[in-house]
Design a protein around this motif. Structure first.
Motif, PDB file in Angstrom:
ATOM      1  N   TRP A  93      -8.623  10.479 -48.343  1.00 48.15           N
ATOM      2  CA  TRP A  93      -9.925  11.150 -48.007  1.00 48.15           C
ATOM      3  C   TRP A  93     -10.327  12.522 -48.963  1.00 48.15           C
ATOM      4  N   ARG A  98     -14.459   6.005 -50.441  1.00 42.02           N
ATOM      5  CA  ARG A  98     -15.486   5.815 -49.417  1.00 42.02           C
ATOM      6  C   ARG A  98     -14.818   5.438 -47.912  1.00 42.02           C
ATOM      7  N   LYS A  99     -15.885   5.324 -47.174  1.00 45.85           N
ATOM      8  CA  LYS A  99     -15.126   5.027 -45.722  1.00 45.85           C
ATOM      9  C   LYS A  99     -14.921   3.592 -45.432  1.00 45.85           C
ATOM     10  N   ARG A 100     -15.340   2.633 -46.125  1.00 50.12           N
ATOM     11  CA  ARG A 100     -14.615   1.217 -46.314  1.00 50.12           C
ATOM     12  C   ARG A 100     -13.120   1.440 -46.507  1.00 50.12           C
ATOM     13  N   ALA A 101     -12.913   2.081 -47.773  1.00 51.12           N
ATOM     14  CA  ALA A 101     -11.460   2.150 -48.399  1.00 51.12           C
ATOM     15  C   ALA A 101     -10.625   2.833 -47.213  1.00 51.12           C
ATOM     16  N   SER A 103     -11.089   3.215 -43.948  1.00 47.39           N
ATOM     17  CA  SER A 103     -11.031   2.238 -42.612  1.00 47.39           C
ATOM     18  C   SER A 103     -10.044   1.178 -43.067  1.00 47.39           C
ATOM     19  N   GLN A 104      -9.706   0.482 -44.106  1.00 46.41           N
ATOM     20  CA  GLN A 104      -8.843  -0.253 -44.361  1.00 46.41           C
ATOM     21  C   GLN A 104      -7.236   0.242 -44.482  1.00 46.41           C
ATOM     22  N   GLU A 142     -10.279   2.519 -55.812  1.00 42.60           N
ATOM     23  CA  GLU A 142     -11.498   3.453 -55.687  1.00 42.60           C
ATOM     24  C   GLU A 142     -11.570   4.340 -56.913  1.00 42.60           C
TER      25      GLU A 142
END
Length: 158
Positions: A93, A98-101, A103-104, A142
């Protein structure tokens, strides 16, 4: 701005200065932001390898780490191992994933904790899932994606 009195001199004299200190997440002098992020990633990769694949079961290709060993302790083992896993997520973070990564990463860690908490079957799952290595691989992907985008945006030298 860095404090005007060097840290060694301050420690020796016992004088506490109120000069502003550099940000904790700022790269050390002489390092680019990209280089500093890659150094942080290397540190996270070392931690993930220690947690998930530091040791090998003799005579087999099966690798396991501290996470699998501590997870053998009933009830608290997997919960204790959440601490370094959450730290890896927080570092992701801080590095601007990104939020996608992110959340994974939360999914990987949650699955490791929930399924790893099941006696015996959870211990086998822990050896195979390796959520910390998965999360660090997401961070690397990322960062590499961002570097590729930076290179594309940089105009060629004429």
């Amino acid at each position: 701005m860095v404090a005007s009195v060097p840290a060694r001199e301050t420690a020796m004299t016992g004088v506490i200065t109120s000069a502003p200190q550099p940000r904790a997440d700022a790269p050390p002098p002489g390092l680019s932001e990209r280089h500093a992020r890659l150094k942080r990633l290397e540190r996270l990769e070392r931690l993930a390898r220690t947690l998930d694949s530091a040791l090998r079961l003799p005579g087999t290709p099966v690798r396991f780490g501290v996470d699998s060993i501590v997870g053998l302790v009933p009830a608290i083992g997997d919960t204790v191992m959440l601490l370094p896993a959450v730290w890896i997520m927080i570092e992701g973070w801080r590095m601007g994933l990104r939020k996608r990564a992110l959340s994974q990463m939360v999914f990987n860690t949650s699955a490791d904790w929930l399924l790893g908490s099941v006696p015996l079957l959870g211990d086998v799952f822990d050896v195979g899932w390796k959520s910390n290595l998965r999360n660090v691989a997401l961070i690397r992907k990322e960062i590499e994606r961002e570097i590729a985008r930076e290179i594309k945006r940089t105009p060629p030298l004429a």
